[in-house]
Design an enzyme around this catalytic site. Structure first.
Site, PDB file in Angstrom:
ATOM      1  N   GLU A   1       0.743  -1.243   0.036  1.00  0.00           N
ATOM      2  CA  GLU A   1      -0.098  -0.072  -0.077  1.00  0.00           C
ATOM      3  C   GLU A   1       0.757   1.229   0.247  1.00  0.00           C
ATOM      4  OE1 GLU A   1      -1.549   3.346   2.094  1.00  0.00           O
ATOM      5  OE2 GLU A   1      -0.655   1.958   3.125  1.00  0.00           O
TER       6      GLU A   1
ATOM      7  N   ASP B   1       0.438   3.776  -3.113  1.00  0.00           N
ATOM      8  CA  ASP B   1       0.004   5.307  -2.851  1.00  0.00           C
ATOM      9  C   ASP B   1       0.981   6.369  -3.775  1.00  0.00           C
ATOM     10  OD1 ASP B   1      -1.247   7.419  -1.020  1.00  0.00           O
ATOM     11  OD2 ASP B   1       0.920   7.931  -0.862  1.00  0.00           O
TER      12      ASP B   1
ATOM     13  N   ASP C   1      -7.069   1.301   0.789  1.00  0.00           N
ATOM     14  CA  ASP C   1      -5.602   0.913   1.073  1.00  0.00           C
ATOM     15  C   ASP C   1      -5.431  -0.311   0.293  1.00  0.00           C
ATOM     16  OD1 ASP C   1      -5.288   2.828   2.959  1.00  0.00           O
ATOM     17  OD2 ASP C   1      -5.336   1.314   4.593  1.00  0.00           O
TER      18      ASP C   1
ATOM     19  N   GLU D   1      -4.768   0.457  -3.508  1.00  0.00           N
ATOM     20  CA  GLU D   1      -3.266   0.955  -3.702  1.00  0.00           C
ATOM     21  C   GLU D   1      -2.408  -0.133  -3.574  1.00  0.00           C
ATOM     22  OE1 GLU D   1      -3.739   5.530  -1.312  1.00  0.00           O
ATOM     23  OE2 GLU D   1      -3.083   3.788  -0.104  1.00  0.00           O
TER      24      GLU D   1
END
Length: 236
Positions: A51, A55, A119, A122
């Site tokens: 994650e 991101d 999350d 991502e």
């Protein structure tokens, strides 16, 4: 790495086949499983590390996409639109559209909330990126969705950041700020109704909302208040 249980691999294979991913995407099933596993299930092999990478990849992919398709837009506008595109709220909505929720493994009795879905999305982006270490497949998968959402955001005068818009509105008319009264409900982490917020201005409550985080609850309250307060202040 150990093999996945056959039922879990079939679930992931079916999701990949129906998620409009590029045909060139040939994932490591173990890595994809990790991207869709919450730490409540496995304290070590979960999506947190992926994650973090995803991101950063999403931020770059969104920036490239916006700059290519809106070359005359100001940096400030693109930054505001990008902020909405990569927000937990938008990513959770996109994760739902991509039917990611049924694949996200969480502990028994736990409900996967919007922040968990964001999350996980991502983390999946990180898995896609790691196949080629380029943005090619990530953008092939998400550009259409990002452009559709960007068009909606650009038509919104508040850029869907209603807390900022409401603050600017009240300051422009009376040099005062709205006040938020936010409380935590009796709900598990990530529950969409965990926080309740009401926004007050001049001793009047103008809107209320709920959210899985304090920030999202306050945004929901600000969204509910914005148009109502704008109409009132405009006619003063």
């Amino acid at each position: 790495m150990t093999d996945l249980p056959p039922s879990r691999q079939r679930q992931l294979e079916q999701w990949v086949q129906t998620s409009a991913l590029p045909t060139a995407f040939k994932p490591s099933w173990v890595r994809l499983d990790r991207a869709l596993t919450h730490k409540s299930v496995d304290a070590i092999n979960n999506y947190e590390q992926l994650e973090l990478l995803g991101d950063a990849v999403l931020r770059l992919a969104a920036t490239e996409c916006l700059q290519e398709h809106f070359p005359t837009a100001s940096v400030g506008e693109l930054s505001a639109v990008r902020s909405v595109l990569i927000s937990d709220r938008t990513l959770a909505q996109l994760a739902q559209e991509l039917n990611l929720a049924p694949c996200l493994a969480v502990a028994p009795g736990m409900t996967a909330g919007p922040s968990h879905l964001a999350d996980a999305l991502e983390a999946v982006v990180a898995v896609i990126y790691l196949e080629t270490h380029t943005l090619r497949m990530v953008r092939a998968w998400l550009d259409d969705a990002m452009l559709r959402l960007a068009a909606i955001v650009r038509q919104d005068p508040a850029r869907q950041n209603y807390k900022v818009a409401l603050q600017e509105l009240t300051q422009a008319h009376s040099k005062a700020l709205p006040q938020y009264r936010t409380t935590e409900q009796q709900a598990v982490d990530g529950h969409p109704q965990r926080y309740a917020s009401a926004v007050w201005f001049r001793e009047t409550c103008w809107g209320s909302g709920h959210g899985p985080t304090k920030k999202q609850a306050e945004q929901a309250a600000a969204a509910a208040a914005y148009d109502r307060l704008r109409r009132t202040l405009t006619h003063e």
